[in-house]
Design a protein around this motif. Structure first.
Motif, mmCIF file in Angstrom:
data_model
loop_
_atom_site.group_PDB
_atom_site.id
_atom_site.type_symbol
_atom_site.label_atom_id
_atom_site.label_comp_id
_atom_site.label_asym_id
_atom_site.label_seq_id
_atom_site.Cartn_x
_atom_site.Cartn_y
_atom_site.Cartn_z
ATOM 1 N N ALA A 1 0.896 -1.124 0.089
ATOM 2 C CA ALA A 1 -0.096 -0.036 0.005
ATOM 3 C C ALA A 1 1.068 1.368 0.008
ATOM 4 O O ALA A 1 0.573 2.339 -0.602
ATOM 5 C CB ALA A 1 -0.876 -0.043 1.086
ATOM 6 N N ASP A 2 1.886 1.431 0.680
ATOM 7 C CA ASP A 2 2.671 2.729 0.708
ATOM 8 C C ASP A 2 3.994 2.466 -0.175
ATOM 9 O O ASP A 2 5.014 3.417 0.038
ATOM 10 C CB ASP A 2 3.120 2.650 2.355
ATOM 11 N N TRP A 3 4.192 1.742 -0.790
ATOM 12 C CA TRP A 3 5.265 1.546 -1.737
ATOM 13 C C TRP A 3 5.123 2.548 -2.705
ATOM 14 O O TRP A 3 3.902 2.579 -3.654
ATOM 15 C CB TRP A 3 5.515 0.086 -2.637
ATOM 16 N N THR A 4 6.233 3.019 -3.463
ATOM 17 C CA THR A 4 6.157 3.837 -4.576
ATOM 18 C C THR A 4 6.365 3.062 -5.722
ATOM 19 O O THR A 4 6.975 1.737 -5.626
ATOM 20 C CB THR A 4 7.319 5.050 -4.425
ATOM 21 N N TRP A 5 6.176 3.713 -6.972
ATOM 22 C CA TRP A 5 6.349 2.946 -8.232
ATOM 23 C C TRP A 5 8.271 2.541 -8.191
ATOM 24 O O TRP A 5 8.497 1.551 -8.568
ATOM 25 C CB TRP A 5 6.183 3.769 -9.335
ATOM 26 N N ALA A 6 8.916 3.570 -7.778
ATOM 27 C CA ALA A 6 10.396 3.521 -7.903
ATOM 28 C C ALA A 6 10.736 2.291 -7.143
ATOM 29 O O ALA A 6 11.713 1.625 -7.406
ATOM 30 C CB ALA A 6 10.989 4.622 -7.400
ATOM 31 N N GLU A 7 10.144 2.035 -5.929
ATOM 32 C CA GLU A 7 10.247 1.000 -5.133
ATOM 33 C C GLU A 7 10.019 -0.439 -5.620
ATOM 34 O O GLU A 7 10.912 -1.254 -5.432
ATOM 35 C CB GLU A 7 9.814 1.348 -3.634
ATOM 36 N N VAL A 8 8.922 -0.565 -6.390
ATOM 37 C CA VAL A 8 8.367 -1.802 -6.713
ATOM 38 C C VAL A 8 9.432 -2.029 -7.852
ATOM 39 O O VAL A 8 10.013 -3.315 -7.857
ATOM 40 C CB VAL A 8 7.088 -1.535 -7.591
ATOM 41 N N TRP A 9 9.983 -1.254 -8.502
ATOM 42 C CA TRP A 9 10.913 -1.556 -9.662
ATOM 43 C C TRP A 9 12.512 -1.817 -9.525
ATOM 44 O O TRP A 9 13.094 -2.689 -9.625
ATOM 45 C CB TRP A 9 10.748 -0.597 -10.901
ATOM 46 N N ALA A 10 12.704 -1.074 -7.888
ATOM 47 C CA ALA A 10 13.945 -1.497 -7.413
ATOM 48 C C ALA A 10 14.058 -2.847 -6.701
ATOM 49 O O ALA A 10 14.969 -3.543 -6.906
ATOM 50 C CB ALA A 10 14.237 -0.559 -6.129
ATOM 51 N N TYR A 11 12.769 -3.356 -6.367
ATOM 52 C CA TYR A 11 12.609 -4.796 -5.791
ATOM 53 C C TYR A 11 12.725 -5.674 -6.853
ATOM 54 O O TYR A 11 13.416 -6.787 -6.693
ATOM 55 C CB TYR A 11 11.151 -4.765 -4.890
ATOM 56 N N VAL A 12 12.188 -5.556 -7.932
ATOM 57 C CA VAL A 12 12.173 -6.290 -8.978
ATOM 58 C C VAL A 12 13.545 -6.328 -9.591
ATOM 59 O O VAL A 12 13.987 -7.410 -9.989
ATOM 60 C CB VAL A 12 11.191 -5.495 -10.245
ATOM 61 N N GLN A 13 14.435 -5.377 -9.625
ATOM 62 C CA GLN A 13 15.645 -5.447 -10.051
ATOM 63 C C GLN A 13 16.547 -6.268 -9.338
ATOM 64 O O GLN A 13 17.436 -7.079 -9.652
ATOM 65 C CB GLN A 13 16.209 -3.867 -9.933
ATOM 66 N N LYS A 14 16.445 -5.917 -7.947
ATOM 67 C CA LYS A 14 17.222 -6.742 -6.890
ATOM 68 C C LYS A 14 16.929 -8.051 -6.871
ATOM 69 O O LYS A 14 17.861 -8.927 -6.788
ATOM 70 C CB LYS A 14 17.136 -6.155 -5.535
ATOM 71 N N TYR A 15 15.877 -8.568 -7.155
ATOM 72 C CA TYR A 15 15.391 -10.101 -6.735
ATOM 73 C C TYR A 15 15.015 -10.650 -8.242
ATOM 74 O O TYR A 15 14.690 -11.692 -8.088
ATOM 75 C CB TYR A 15 14.276 -10.219 -5.878
ATOM 76 N N GLU A 16 15.365 -9.844 -9.332
ATOM 77 C CA GLU A 16 14.938 -10.317 -10.585
ATOM 78 C C GLU A 16 13.670 -10.932 -10.672
ATOM 79 O O GLU A 16 13.641 -12.177 -11.134
ATOM 80 C CB GLU A 16 16.142 -11.353 -10.997
ATOM 81 N N VAL A 17 12.742 -10.375 -10.404
ATOM 82 C CA VAL A 17 11.289 -10.912 -10.455
ATOM 83 C C VAL A 17 10.777 -10.694 -11.897
ATOM 84 O O VAL A 17 11.009 -9.941 -12.589
ATOM 85 C CB VAL A 17 10.351 -9.917 -9.682
ATOM 86 N N PRO A 18 10.270 -12.072 -12.264
ATOM 87 C CA PRO A 18 9.649 -11.986 -13.914
ATOM 88 C C PRO A 18 8.786 -10.931 -13.920
ATOM 89 O O PRO A 18 7.765 -10.773 -12.661
ATOM 90 C CB PRO A 18 9.097 -13.345 -14.025
#
Ligand code: SF4
Length: 252
Positions: free
Chosen positions: A188-205
């Motif tokens: 709920a409190d995540w930003t768009w930038a944070e979502v993508w930072a997570y995707v990048q770090k954990y290589e989320v498909p």
């Protein structure tokens, strides 16, 4: 497609980019947000056990949540809606989730006869004719299957974020969905930038359509790329002056 819709700017979308390169930015708050999101998921598992389902749109937020669930070793049933109008890129995520996490996503489809009747009566492009017909299409293809997905459940996990739109500005981590269930939104409190930072770090498909300026991806006929400065959900039902919601997250 109606004349008004065909003149809208599919072709005017900017050139495709790489979503991670464009958006990802690790913030000082993100480690704590990841921990908090996993704690919300653990709490939901403990409180609801088999009554809990992740309702995944297969959008990037939901992919992050599936990754969080997997990383925390939680036993959460995952389900999605296949409206019959999704992009091939969206459906291609199902085997990728299986390969990456070993998780099978349960797919809920509309009742075939109901779709046939609706299309026969209103046409394949009924959604463009009026907001009532668009909502009727969402009713047949989304709301009815969702009701089966949630039957017998006491809580569902969603990828809603406050930043997504004004209508979602007050999304809580854990709230009543208006139908007697809890709705858990750990990002709920995540930003768009944070979502993508997570995707990048954990290589989320993720859905490659996000690389084509589609932050919010729904059915193919009802999703377009957004332009710089437009809201996250501006590409959904873009021809309407509406709240950009299909009813899945309506507040009663
Ligand atoms: Fe129909 Fe569009 Fe709603 Fe999908 S998003 S169910 S195609 S109106």
């Amino acid at each position: 497609m109606s004349e008004g819709v065909s003149s809208l700017p599919w072709a005017a979308a900017p050139a495709a980019g790489n979503a991670i390169g464009l958006y990802a930015k690790w913030t000082p708050a993100l480690d704590a947000k990841i921990e908090a999101a996993q704690q919300h998921l653990r709490n939901a598992c403990a409180a609801h056990r088999d009554g809990l389902v992740q309702s995944s749109s297969l959008g990037v937020e939901d992919m992050v949540i599936t990754d969080l669930i997997s990383r925390a070793g939680l036993n959460v049933h995952i389900a999605t809606l296949d409206t019959g109008k999704l992009h091939a890129e969206t459906l291609a995520l199902l085997p990728r989730i299986k390969d990456r996490y070993g998780l099978a996503v349960e797919v809920f489809k509309p009742v075939a006869e109901a779709v046939i009747q609706f299309v026969r009566k209103e046409g394949e492009e009924a959604m463009y004719k009026s907001i009532e017909l668009r909502k009727a299409c969402c009713g047949v293809r989304k709301m009815e299957p969702l009701s089966r997905m949630l039957a017998g459940r006491t809580a569902w996990i969603t990828g809603l974020r406050r930043e997504q739109s004004g209508a979602r500005g007050d999304v809580a981590f854990d709230e009543d969905d208006g139908n007697g269930r809890r709705k858990i939104s750990p990002l709920a409190d995540w930003t768009w930038a944070e979502v993508w930072a997570y995707v990048q770090k954990y290589e989320v498909p993720y859905n490659p359509l996000h690389d084509q300026f589609m932050p919010s991806i729904g059915c193919a006929p009802c999703t377009r790329a957004i332009a710089v400065g437009e809201d996250f959900r501006a590409g959904r039902w873009w021809w309407e002056d509406s709240t950009k919601e299909c009813g899945l997250h309506a507040k009663s």
